[in-house]
Design a protein around this motif. Sequence first.
Motif, PDB file in Angstrom:
ATOM      1  N   VAL A 123       0.839  -1.194   0.000  1.00  0.00           N
ATOM      2  CA  VAL A 123       0.000   0.000   0.000  1.00  0.00           C
ATOM      3  C   VAL A 123       0.879   1.251   0.000  1.00  0.00           C
ATOM      4  CG1 VAL A 123      -1.719   1.300   1.310  1.00  0.00           C
ATOM      5  CG2 VAL A 123      -1.913  -1.172   1.125  1.00  0.00           C
ATOM      6  N   ASP A 124       1.951   1.238   0.778  1.00  0.00           N
ATOM      7  CA  ASP A 124       2.849   2.399   0.815  1.00  0.00           C
ATOM      8  C   ASP A 124       3.512   2.635  -0.534  1.00  0.00           C
ATOM      9  OD1 ASP A 124       2.304   3.075   3.441  1.00  0.00           O
ATOM     10  OD2 ASP A 124       3.948   1.859   4.252  1.00  0.00           O
ATOM     11  N   LYS A 174       3.132   6.005  -2.814  1.00  0.00           N
ATOM     12  CA  LYS A 174       4.311   6.722  -3.296  1.00  0.00           C
ATOM     13  C   LYS A 174       4.275   6.849  -4.818  1.00  0.00           C
ATOM     14  CE  LYS A 174       9.363   6.709  -3.183  1.00  0.00           C
ATOM     15  NZ  LYS A 174       9.399   7.590  -4.300  1.00  0.00           N
ATOM     16  N   MET A 175       3.904   5.772  -5.510  1.00  0.00           N
ATOM     17  CA  MET A 175       3.840   5.804  -6.969  1.00  0.00           C
ATOM     18  C   MET A 175       2.788   6.809  -7.441  1.00  0.00           C
ATOM     19  SD  MET A 175       3.225   2.716  -9.695  1.00  0.00           S
ATOM     20  CE  MET A 175       1.512   2.488  -9.279  1.00  0.00           C
ATOM     21  N   GLU A 176       1.626   6.778  -6.809  1.00  0.00           N
ATOM     22  CA  GLU A 176       0.564   7.708  -7.202  1.00  0.00           C
ATOM     23  C   GLU A 176       0.972   9.150  -6.934  1.00  0.00           C
ATOM     24  OE1 GLU A 176      -4.204   8.354  -6.845  1.00  0.00           O
ATOM     25  OE2 GLU A 176      -3.324   6.385  -6.544  1.00  0.00           O
ATOM     26  N   ARG A 189      -5.059  13.916   0.613  1.00  0.00           N
ATOM     27  CA  ARG A 189      -6.155  13.000   0.282  1.00  0.00           C
ATOM     28  C   ARG A 189      -5.626  11.609  -0.087  1.00  0.00           C
ATOM     29  NH1 ARG A 189     -10.087  14.399   2.935  1.00  0.00           N
ATOM     30  NH2 ARG A 189     -11.149  12.764   1.835  1.00  0.00           N
ATOM     31  N   VAL A 190      -4.527  11.544  -0.810  1.00  0.00           N
ATOM     32  CA  VAL A 190      -3.942  10.246  -1.170  1.00  0.00           C
ATOM     33  C   VAL A 190      -3.387   9.559   0.075  1.00  0.00           C
ATOM     34  CG1 VAL A 190      -2.066   9.128  -2.449  1.00  0.00           C
ATOM     35  CG2 VAL A 190      -3.479  10.857  -3.571  1.00  0.00           C
ATOM     36  N   GLU A 191      -2.770  10.315   0.957  1.00  0.00           N
ATOM     37  CA  GLU A 191      -2.175   9.734   2.166  1.00  0.00           C
ATOM     38  C   GLU A 191      -3.217   9.119   3.096  1.00  0.00           C
ATOM     39  OE1 GLU A 191       0.171  12.963   3.693  1.00  0.00           O
ATOM     40  OE2 GLU A 191       1.862  12.471   2.388  1.00  0.00           O
ATOM     41  N   VAL A 192      -4.440   9.643   3.088  1.00  0.00           N
ATOM     42  CA  VAL A 192      -5.483   9.103   3.966  1.00  0.00           C
ATOM     43  C   VAL A 192      -6.504   8.248   3.222  1.00  0.00           C
ATOM     44  CG1 VAL A 192      -5.231  10.967   5.645  1.00  0.00           C
ATOM     45  CG2 VAL A 192      -6.934  11.171   3.828  1.00  0.00           C
TER      46      VAL A 192
END
Length: 110
Positions: free
Chosen positions: A3-4, A8-10, A47-50
Motif C-alpha cells: 500500500v505504501d 508513493k507511486m501515485e 487525500r492520497v495519504e489518507v
Amino acid sequence: MTVDEKRKMELDTMRQIMGIYCHNKHNTQRGELCDECQDIWSYAKYRVEVCPHMEHKTFCSVCKTHCYGPIYGEKIRAIMRYGGPRMLWVAPIKVLRHMFLEWQDKRSSK
C-alpha cells in the motif's frame, strides 16, 4: 506491491503531472510549483495519504469514492487532463505502466 508503494507511486506521478502543468501554464521553473498549484498539491497529497481504498485500487481516476471536494476535484481533473498526455514525453515507462494498471483494473472489475 504494498500500500505504501502504491501511495508513493501515485504521489510521484501526480507531482510530475502537476509540475508539467504549472511549468507550461504558470511559467514556473521545471520542478517548481506556483502558490496556487502548491495549494492543490498539498490538498491532493493529503487525500492520497489518507485514502481508505489504496489497498484495492490503482488510481484515483478509477476509484468509486471521490475524496476530493468539488472545487479541488475540478482543478485536479483539469491538471491531469493537461499534464497526463504530456507525461508521455517526460516519463514514457510510467505512462505505459499507468495505462496497463488502469486497463487491468477495468478488466478485473467486469
